[in-house]
Design an enzyme around this catalytic site. Structure first.
Site, PDB file in Angstrom:
ATOM      1  N   GLU A  50      -2.935 -11.437   9.894  1.00  0.00           N
ATOM      2  CA  GLU A  50      -2.838 -12.893   9.698  1.00  0.00           C
ATOM      3  C   GLU A  50      -1.384 -13.324   9.417  1.00  0.00           C
ATOM      4  O   GLU A  50      -0.845 -14.214  10.088  1.00  0.00           O
ATOM      5  CB  GLU A  50      -3.734 -13.224   8.503  1.00  0.00           C
ATOM      6  N   GLY A  88       1.265 -11.485   9.865  1.00  0.00           N
ATOM      7  CA  GLY A  88       2.090 -10.997  10.974  1.00  0.00           C
ATOM      8  C   GLY A  88       2.195 -12.012  12.106  1.00  0.00           C
ATOM      9  O   GLY A  88       3.260 -12.200  12.694  1.00  0.00           O
ATOM     10  N   CYS A 121      -3.380   1.586   6.424  1.00  0.00           N
ATOM     11  CA  CYS A 121      -3.589   0.938   7.731  1.00  0.00           C
ATOM     12  C   CYS A 121      -4.190   1.899   8.735  1.00  0.00           C
ATOM     13  O   CYS A 121      -4.836   1.485   9.681  1.00  0.00           O
ATOM     14  CB  CYS A 121      -2.262   0.391   8.235  1.00  0.00           C
ATOM     15  N   GLU A 152       3.800  -4.160  12.235  1.00  0.00           N
ATOM     16  CA  GLU A 152       2.868  -3.059  11.928  1.00  0.00           C
ATOM     17  C   GLU A 152       1.753  -3.694  11.117  1.00  0.00           C
ATOM     18  O   GLU A 152       1.960  -4.051   9.956  1.00  0.00           O
ATOM     19  CB  GLU A 152       3.562  -1.965  11.116  1.00  0.00           C
ATOM     20  N   ASN A 175       0.797  -1.233   0.000  1.00  0.00           N
ATOM     21  CA  ASN A 175       0.000   0.000   0.000  1.00  0.00           C
ATOM     22  C   ASN A 175       0.831   1.284   0.000  1.00  0.00           C
ATOM     23  O   ASN A 175       0.462   2.246  -0.661  1.00  0.00           O
ATOM     24  CB  ASN A 175      -1.034  -0.016   1.133  1.00  0.00           C
ATOM     25  N   GLU A 223       7.690   2.264  15.293  1.00  0.00           N
ATOM     26  CA  GLU A 223       8.656   2.726  14.304  1.00  0.00           C
ATOM     27  C   GLU A 223       8.730   4.250  14.394  1.00  0.00           C
ATOM     28  O   GLU A 223       7.955   4.887  15.101  1.00  0.00           O
ATOM     29  CB  GLU A 223       8.213   2.304  12.900  1.00  0.00           C
ATOM     30  N   GLY A 266       2.223  -5.519   7.361  1.00  0.00           N
ATOM     31  CA  GLY A 266       1.293  -6.235   6.497  1.00  0.00           C
ATOM     32  C   GLY A 266       0.068  -6.637   7.274  1.00  0.00           C
ATOM     33  O   GLY A 266      -0.284  -6.010   8.279  1.00  0.00           O
TER      34      GLY A 266
HETATM   35  P1  NAD Z   1       0.342  -9.212   3.515  1.00  0.00           P
HETATM   36  O1  NAD Z   1       0.373  -9.595   4.939  1.00  0.00           O
HETATM   37  O2  NAD Z   1      -0.385 -10.079   2.567  1.00  0.00           O
HETATM   38  O3  NAD Z   1       1.813  -9.069   2.932  1.00  0.00           O
HETATM   39  C1  NAD Z   1       2.785  -8.212   3.497  1.00  0.00           C
HETATM   40  C2  NAD Z   1       4.156  -8.682   3.078  1.00  0.00           C
HETATM   41  O4  NAD Z   1       4.408  -9.944   3.678  1.00  0.00           O
HETATM   42  C3  NAD Z   1       4.331  -8.889   1.582  1.00  0.00           C
HETATM   43  O5  NAD Z   1       5.607  -8.453   1.190  1.00  0.00           O
HETATM   44  C4  NAD Z   1       4.196 -10.402   1.446  1.00  0.00           C
HETATM   45  O6  NAD Z   1       4.867 -10.908   0.324  1.00  0.00           O
HETATM   46  C5  NAD Z   1       4.859 -10.873   2.713  1.00  0.00           C
HETATM   47  N1  NAD Z   1       4.487 -12.227   3.137  1.00  0.00           N
HETATM   48  C6  NAD Z   1       3.398 -12.948   2.775  1.00  0.00           C
HETATM   49  N2  NAD Z   1       3.418 -14.162   3.342  1.00  0.00           N
HETATM   50  C7  NAD Z   1       4.541 -14.222   4.104  1.00  0.00           C
HETATM   51  C8  NAD Z   1       5.108 -15.202   4.955  1.00  0.00           C
HETATM   52  N3  NAD Z   1       4.527 -16.373   5.138  1.00  0.00           N
HETATM   53  N4  NAD Z   1       6.262 -14.918   5.587  1.00  0.00           N
HETATM   54  C9  NAD Z   1       6.851 -13.714   5.433  1.00  0.00           C
HETATM   55  N5  NAD Z   1       6.369 -12.749   4.629  1.00  0.00           N
HETATM   56  C10 NAD Z   1       5.223 -12.988   3.971  1.00  0.00           C
HETATM   57  O7  NAD Z   1      -0.224  -7.714   3.500  1.00  0.00           O
HETATM   58  P2  NAD Z   1      -0.573  -6.808   2.240  1.00  0.00           P
HETATM   59  O8  NAD Z   1      -1.841  -7.329   1.658  1.00  0.00           O
HETATM   60  O9  NAD Z   1       0.629  -6.640   1.365  1.00  0.00           O
HETATM   61  O10 NAD Z   1      -0.804  -5.407   2.953  1.00  0.00           O
HETATM   62  C11 NAD Z   1      -2.011  -5.032   3.498  1.00  0.00           C
HETATM   63  C12 NAD Z   1      -2.002  -5.134   5.007  1.00  0.00           C
HETATM   64  O11 NAD Z   1      -0.902  -4.409   5.556  1.00  0.00           O
HETATM   65  C13 NAD Z   1      -3.223  -4.516   5.651  1.00  0.00           C
HETATM   66  O12 NAD Z   1      -3.724  -5.358   6.650  1.00  0.00           O
HETATM   67  C14 NAD Z   1      -2.694  -3.230   6.268  1.00  0.00           C
HETATM   68  O13 NAD Z   1      -3.435  -2.747   7.348  1.00  0.00           O
HETATM   69  C15 NAD Z   1      -1.326  -3.625   6.666  1.00  0.00           C
HETATM   70  N6  NAD Z   1      -0.486  -2.449   6.827  1.00  0.00           N
HETATM   71  C16 NAD Z   1      -0.109  -2.046   8.096  1.00  0.00           C
HETATM   72  C17 NAD Z   1       0.656  -0.900   8.270  1.00  0.00           C
HETATM   73  C18 NAD Z   1       1.060  -0.428   9.641  1.00  0.00           C
HETATM   74  O14 NAD Z   1       2.016   0.348   9.727  1.00  0.00           O
HETATM   75  N7  NAD Z   1       0.420  -0.857  10.709  1.00  0.00           N
HETATM   76  C19 NAD Z   1       1.058  -0.161   7.176  1.00  0.00           C
HETATM   77  C20 NAD Z   1       0.659  -0.586   5.926  1.00  0.00           C
HETATM   78  C21 NAD Z   1      -0.101  -1.730   5.765  1.00  0.00           C
END
Ligand code: NAD
Length: 454
Positions: free
Chosen positions: A211, A213, A264, A230, A132, A432, A208
């Site tokens: 789930e 995380g 987020c 995060e 995002n 962060e 990310g």
């Molecule tokens: P995601 O969890 O699907 O993916 C995030 C990252 O993790 C990607 O680079 C993905 O390739 C990687 N990933 C996937 N499976 C993995 C695994 N098993 N082990 C290690 N890494 C893995 O999230 P997304 O769809 O890319 O992003 C959207 C989510 O991110 C939303 O829930 C959003 O709220 C959250 N987000 C949080 C913040 C914050 O600062 N709190 C900021 C931005 C986005």
């Protein structure tokens, strides 16, 4: 499986490029190069590390337009936002360039000697980012981690790797040593998981979904590795009856529809005191109608498309059976467009509980201050939030009562690189940005020097 990913411009739905999908061996090779680079880097005088980061910041500044154009094409961000994001990366690098000379330890009084603490870098830090805000979120980890003397391996999201790849190139152009900051493109289940399992990666920063995380945190627990998380959010925008309603209504669309709601910190629940509920909705409707959704290459655009067709259908799924009060507009065409939607909701509905991550906001009424706090806290998340009131005591009470890491009063500001950022509850672990971020990339070593003459 193909050895590349195809990139798609979300505004047109057209494929425009490919990036490599790294193999496990390639990830391991990047980590091994990082181990070597880190030894030299951490041994440099603080000023040398500070200067290197300042050069990196300068080179990023010179490439703001280049990075912004990449983000428009790869992520569909409006050009105005993308330029802000690229400049923000340079500012984050500049800010943490001040950290190497400020990572002071302590001198603690003890008998028979001198006791001092050192902030030692972890070694190699693995940073995993979502799609995002690809470059800003990358910089929040990369800059303080490098400043503290670590090397970084960075995994961008599969959908949006281009600005991260470019930052890796700019780091080399700025003179950062080979291997110190490496961008490894590929799948989460290969590259991301390897950051978690590889013994030489000593800290993981994950941004990310909640789930994934949780999976990352479990893997880090098995390896006894510190992790910063995060995660998702379902932040409340609380409007009291003593607020400046015109101002609150005018600001509400930007607080949730910015980046097409794929934020987020999106204030995706508007909680409105019942006595001003109807009036607030009357004011909100024209503000949503005026929200400009369209071609992200135009300076006047406020919101672009969603990131992908699959994500759009998941967001649209939230509108099935929902009580839609009104919608904004969106262009027709092949991009992943969606008109913003304002939904009237009950607290137990899915739309009021789950993260939508799209241009949909749920509006809920409340009766008094206590009910507002209860409702704001009635989700598993606790990332951000806003409250609108002219009553100072109420502002303080509610800001303290809402369980979120980042709150704003009569404003929706969430992110300033010099203030801490992060979530409570299922929104994350650790913080962060802010003055202490570089220290979070170190572990404390305590050393006692005996001074007894005998
Ligand atoms: P995601 O969890 O699907 O993916 C995030 C990252 O993790 C990607 O680079 C993905 O390739 C990687 N990933 C996937 N499976 C993995 C695994 N098993 N082990 C290690 N890494 C893995 O999230 P997304 O769809 O890319 O992003 C959207 C989510 O991110 C939303 O829930 C959003 O709220 C959250 N987000 C949080 C913040 C914050 O600062 N709190 C900021 C931005 C986005």
């Amino acid at each position: 499986m193909s050895s590349v990913f195809t990139l798609i411009n979300p505004a047109t739905g057209q494929a425009f490029g490919e990036v490599p999908r790294a193999s496990l061996d390639e990830v391991d090779a990047a980590i091994e190069r990082a181990v070597v680079a880190q030894r030299t880097w951490s041994g440099l005088p603080p000023l040398a590390r500070a200067d290197a980061l300042r050069s990196f910041a300068r080179v990023v500044e010179e490439h703001v337009e280049d990075l912004a154009q990449l983000e428009v094409r790869n992520s569909g961000h409006p050009i105005g936002s993308a330029r802000w994001e690229a400049s923000h990366v340079a500012q984050v690098l500049n800010f943490y360039a001040g950290a190497p000379e400020r990572l002071s330890g302590q001198q603690i009084p003890v008998a028979g000697g001198l006791n001092v603490t050192f902030h030692e870098p972890y070694g190699v830090v693995g940073i995993i980012v979502p799609w995002n805000f690809p470059m800003t979120i990358a910089s929040w980890g990369v800059a303080p981690a490098l400043a503290a003397g670590n090397a970084v391996v960075l995994k961008p999201a599969e959908l949006t790797p281009l600005t991260a790849i470019r930052l890796g190139e700019l780091a080399l152009e700025a003179g950062l040593p080979e291997g110190l900051f490496t961008v490894v493109t590929g799948q989460g289940s290969v590259v991301g998981e390897r950051f978690v399992s590889h013994p030489a990666v000593r800290k993981v920063v994950f941004t990310g979904s909640t789930e994934v995380g949780v999976e990352v945190a479990s893997g880090c627990a098995r390896a006894l590795k510190p992790v910063t998380l995060e995660l998702g959010g379902k932040s409340a925008n609380i409007v009291f009856d003593d607020a400046d309603l015109e101002k609150a209504a005018a600001a509400a669309p930007g607080a949730v529809f910015d980046n097409a709601g794929q934020d987020c910190c999106a204030r995706s629940r508007i909680l409105v005191q019942r006595s001003v509920y109807d009036r607030f909705l009357e004011l909100l409707e024209p503000a949503v109608a005026a929200w400009r959704v369209g071609d992200p290459t135009l300076e006047t655009t406020e919101m672009g498309p969603l990131i992908s067709a699959a994500h759009r259908s998941s967001v649209e799924g939230f509108l099935d059976g929902a009580d839609i009060a009104f919608r904004g507009s969106a262009p027709a065409g092949d991009g992943f467009w969606m008109a913003p939607a304002v939904v009237l909701a009950r607290p137990d509905e899915r739309i009021a509980q789950d993260e939508v991550f799209g241009p949909v906001v749920a509006v809920l009424p409340f009766d008094d201050e206590e009910a507002a706090i209860r409702l704001a806290n009635d989700t598993v998340y606790g990332l951000a939030g806003s409250l609108w009131t002219e009553n100072l005591g109420r502002a303080v009470r509610v800001a303290r009562g809402v369980k979120s890491g980042v709150l704003s009063v009569n404003s929706h500001a969430s992110v300033r690189y010099w203030t801490p950022f992060g979530g409570m509850k299922s929104s994350g672990l650790g913080r962060e940005l802010g003055p202490d971020a570089a220290e979070h990339f170190t572990e404390t070593k305590n050393v006692f020097f005996a001074t007894d003459a005998s």
